[in-house]
Motif scaffolding. Structure first.
Motif, PDB file in Angstrom:
ATOM      1  N   LEU A 414       0.832  -1.201   0.000  1.00  0.00           N
ATOM      2  CA  LEU A 414       0.000   0.000   0.000  1.00  0.00           C
ATOM      3  C   LEU A 414       0.861   1.243   0.000  1.00  0.00           C
ATOM      4  CD1 LEU A 414      -2.655   1.591   0.336  1.00  0.00           C
ATOM      5  CD2 LEU A 414      -2.490   1.158   2.809  1.00  0.00           C
ATOM      6  N   LEU A 415       1.933   1.228   0.827  1.00  0.00           N
ATOM      7  CA  LEU A 415       2.812   2.398   0.903  1.00  0.00           C
ATOM      8  C   LEU A 415       3.497   2.638  -0.435  1.00  0.00           C
ATOM      9  CD1 LEU A 415       4.144   4.592   2.671  1.00  0.00           C
ATOM     10  CD2 LEU A 415       5.925   2.930   3.238  1.00  0.00           C
ATOM     11  N   GLY A 416       3.946   1.563  -1.120  1.00  0.00           N
ATOM     12  CA  GLY A 416       4.602   1.734  -2.412  1.00  0.00           C
ATOM     13  C   GLY A 416       3.676   2.361  -3.436  1.00  0.00           C
ATOM     14  N   ALA A 422       1.297   5.361  -8.900  1.00  0.00           N
ATOM     15  CA  ALA A 422       0.979   4.553 -10.077  1.00  0.00           C
ATOM     16  C   ALA A 422      -0.388   3.903  -9.983  1.00  0.00           C
ATOM     17  CB  ALA A 422       2.051   3.471 -10.256  1.00  0.00           C
ATOM     18  N   ALA A 423      -0.881   3.661  -8.763  1.00  0.00           N
ATOM     19  CA  ALA A 423      -2.164   2.979  -8.602  1.00  0.00           C
ATOM     20  C   ALA A 423      -3.309   3.982  -8.735  1.00  0.00           C
ATOM     21  CB  ALA A 423      -2.219   2.296  -7.237  1.00  0.00           C
ATOM     22  N   ASP A 424      -4.493   3.435  -8.875  1.00  0.00           N
ATOM     23  CA  ASP A 424      -5.694   4.266  -8.968  1.00  0.00           C
ATOM     24  C   ASP A 424      -5.891   4.989  -7.642  1.00  0.00           C
ATOM     25  OD1 ASP A 424      -8.090   5.435  -9.428  1.00  0.00           O
ATOM     26  OD2 ASP A 424      -9.245   3.556  -9.433  1.00  0.00           O
ATOM     27  N   PRO A 425      -5.820   6.330  -7.613  1.00  0.00           N
ATOM     28  CA  PRO A 425      -5.952   7.056  -6.347  1.00  0.00           C
ATOM     29  C   PRO A 425      -7.272   6.784  -5.652  1.00  0.00           C
ATOM     30  CG  PRO A 425      -5.111   8.505  -8.071  1.00  0.00           C
ATOM     31  CD  PRO A 425      -5.543   7.231  -8.739  1.00  0.00           C
ATOM     32  N   ALA A 426      -8.322   6.462  -6.405  1.00  0.00           N
ATOM     33  CA  ALA A 426      -9.627   6.244  -5.778  1.00  0.00           C
ATOM     34  C   ALA A 426      -9.643   4.983  -4.928  1.00  0.00           C
ATOM     35  CB  ALA A 426     -10.707   6.171  -6.858  1.00  0.00           C
ATOM     36  N   SER A 427      -8.760   3.993  -5.242  1.00  0.00           N
ATOM     37  CA  SER A 427      -8.769   2.738  -4.487  1.00  0.00           C
ATOM     38  C   SER A 427      -7.908   2.797  -3.234  1.00  0.00           C
ATOM     39  CB  SER A 427      -8.275   1.600  -5.386  1.00  0.00           C
ATOM     40  OG  SER A 427      -6.911   1.796  -5.733  1.00  0.00           O
TER      41      SER A 427
END
Length: 659
Positions: A414-416, A422-427
């Protein structure tokens, strides 16, 4: 006439007959004399009875030839007597020596052996005083050990250096020496102490022979008289023979004493081994019992109860922060920080106010502590058992930490994603809530750096993240910690973290901070700023401290507002940088050293290991490149800032400083 003739005839006849009769009588007289000599030999008569005149024998005296035979027979008889006397004396001496050897062999006590030696020497030689000295190898001398017939206290306590006096010479050379009158004998090295003791004892004639074991001299045996006289070779040989027996007896007595002492030590060692063996069996049983609890997945409270049962006391287990993890048979209480530190430093359990404390360690890392109450008199065996319980507790805590690390991997992922964007900010907020983190609240970002292994630093950061509802993990080979913001700025929190982590890892930890930020989007930029701050702290020589860029003054503002750091450095130091790059010189290094040494050319020369004229020439060259006003305070400040930025920026002159 006839009468007269008759008489004359008779006398003539007698006279004529006396010739052969007299010769026969003389021969018989010589034979009787020889028989008399043999009788004297058989009777063991004194020598004076053999000497001329010959023993009176009735009858005529032998003529001159027979007298010569008698005289020669007398001399032979005297030689035979002397030989027989020597044999009898030697036989008596040998018998005495055999008796002495038997007596010495029966003795077992060294003092009794020594006394028997000097007493028998006195009886055999018939002297006034006999005594014995033993060598002291450590002191390098020989000392009086036992005497017989001595009346002087000073004599009985005298010590002789090697080569001093008669005894010291015997001890040094391993040869017998004798003197008819010691006081006037200049062959020996006289000393005031020795001469005074000999005079007080009244000794004149002294004989000393070495006590030898092989080639080693262990002492000296003496015989002495209070009147002057010479010692015969037979007396020297007799005392030497006694000394040989005595040396063997002394060595045997010593060996017997050593054997007895060794037996005593062996018995004591056997009892010690038996006690130690019992303690080892008990320790192994306890260790197996505790280890079995850990392997069966027992909780830390069960382990605390087992430790208290084995050691018959109350048990408290705390983590590295002093938080109570388990308690059995005692009241709650925080362990003494000083006792935990002492146990950690020594690697042994220590006592503090009647409570035993043992640090729970994994190598140098402090995992926690165990306290044992109600056993102030803990013996060595139970102490080692208590320390072994600390090892088992360390295994349990490491096992618990392995489980926590598995959970931390989820948090690390999660921290990475949060730091890379890079991940979907909404999730991200939903994922964060599942691990107890609310991203809508303000959070500070901390980048940690330590010379210790990253795994140890990550473990310490993870414990803090669990306790404060944050996140911890590795990101780009660095340890990052995200915590709820406690202050308007992250600087105080960074300083506190540096101290806390430094104590846990027993080494400096540098903490760069940024924030606070809310929501997933600002985290990448906050991480970059915290990374630049940590790099700047190390470049400034502030390892082991924590701060945000706002705490670094003008340099912090410059780094935080960085738009073109490379351009700033080029504008300020460009000509000098180009000159060094083109000619391979060290003008930039010289300028930095000049400022570091308080603008002193002489001190800069010492730091650069060059002559001061070389520094002056280089500064003149810098002046021609930068302009003559470069030493003015305003230009000097800009140059020093540019040099600082040059030290912490990336090699490509763009982007944030390298970590």
């Amino acid at each position: 006439m006839s009468t007269a003739g008759s008489t004359g005839s008779t006398g003539s006849t007698a006279s004529a007959g006396a010739g052969p009769g007299t010769g026969t009588g003389q021969t018989r007289s010589a034979l009787l004399h020889l028989r008399h000599l043999l009788d004297l030999l058989d009777q063991g008569a004194p020598a004076e009875q053999f000497a001329p005149p010959a023993a009176p024998v009735p009858g005529p005296h032998p003529d001159e030839p027979d007298a010569a035979v008698v005289a020669e027979a007398t001399r032979v008889a005297l030689r035979i007597r002397r030989t027989l006397s020597q044999h009898r004396r030697r036989e008596a001496e040998l018998a005495a020596l055999f008796d002495t050897a038997g007596d010495l062999a029966r003795l077992r006590d060294l003092d009794a052996v020594l006394k028997a030696i000097v007493r028998r020497a006195k009886l055999l030689l018939g002297t006034d005083v006999t005594y014995l000295s033993l060598n002291d190898d450590e002191a390098g001398d020989t000392y009086m050990r036992v005497t017989d017939g001595s009346v002087s206290a000073a004599f009985q306590q005298v010590r002789l250096g090697m080569g001093e006096g008669l005894g010291g010479l015997v001890a040094e050379t391993a040869r017998p020496y004798s003197t008819g009158d010691y006081r006037d004998d200049q062959r020996f090295r006289h000393t005031t102490t020795i001469d005074g003791a000999v005079t007080e004892e009244g000794l004149r004639a002294i004989l000393g022979v070495p006590l030898r074991l092989g080639t080693r001299v262990i002492g000296v045996l003496y015989a002495a008289d209070r009147t002057a006289r010479a010692f015969t070779p037979d007396e020297v040989a007799l005392l030497s023979s006694l000394a040989d027996h005595a040396a063997i007896a002394i060595d045997s007595a010593r060996l017997l004493d050593e054997t007895r002492s060794a037996l005593v030590d062996l018995n004591e060692a056997s009892r010690t081994i038996e006690v130690h063996s019992d303690a080892m069996r008990r320790a192994e049983d306890a260790h197996d019992r505790l280890t079995d609890l850990v392997l069966r997945g027992a909780g830390i409270t069960e382990v605390a109860t087992a430790i208290g049962t084995v050691l018959q006391g109350g048990t408290l287990i705390h983590d590295a922060d002093g938080t109570e993890l388990a308690r059995a048979g005692t009241d709650s209480g925080r362990p003494s920080a000083r006792a935990v530190a002492a146990s950690r430093a020594d690697g042994r359990a220590v006592s503090a106010d009647g409570t035993w404390v043992c640090a729970v360690l994994a190598g140098p890392e402090l995992l926690g502590s165990i306290a044992l109450t109600g056993r102030p008199d803990l013996g060595d065996a139970d102490r080692r058992l208590f320390e072994r319980a600390g090892v088992v507790t360390a295994l349990l805590l490491l096992q618990r930490r392995s489980v926590a690390e598995a959970e931390d991997r989820v948090r690390g992922e999660l921290l990475g994603d949060l730091l890379t964007g890079a991940a979907d900010p909404a999730s991200l907020p939903a994922r964060a809530r599942r691990v107890g983190v609310d991203l809508d609240q303000p959070h500070s970002v901390f980048v940690l750096h330590s010379a210790a292994a990253p795994r140890r630093l990550l473990a310490a950061a993870a414990r803090i993240a669990h306790a404060r509802k944050g996140l911890a993990g590795l990101h780009h080979d660095g340890v990052v910690l995200v915590l709820p913001a406690e202050h308007p700025g992250p600087g105080p929190g960074a300083a506190r973290l540096a101290g806390e982590l430094g104590q846990a890892l027993a080494g400096p930890v540098t903490v760069g901070a940024a924030g606070p930020v809310s929501g997933p989007e600002p985290f990448p930029d906050a991480h970059a700023e915290a990374l630049r701050c940590g790099t700047a702290l190390r470049a400034l020589g502030r390892e082991g401290s924590g701060a945000a860029l706002g705490d670094l003054g003008f340099l912090g503002v410059l780094l935080g507002d960085r738009t073109d750091l490379g351009g700033y450095v080029r504008r300020t130091l460009g000509p000098v940088l180009d000159y060094d790059a083109k000619r391979g010189t060290e003008l930039v290094h010289t300028l930095r050293t000049y400022f570091d040494e308080g603008t002193s050319p002489s001190r800069a020369a010492e730091a650069l290991h060059v002559h001061v004229n070389t520094v002056v020439q280089r500064l003149e060259r810098i002046g021609r490149l930068l302009g003559r006003d470069w030493p003015r305070p305003e230009r000097s400040l800009e140059l020093q800032l540019a040099l600082r930025v040059l030290r912490v920026q990336r090699p490509d002159d763009s982007g944030p400083p390298a970590p």
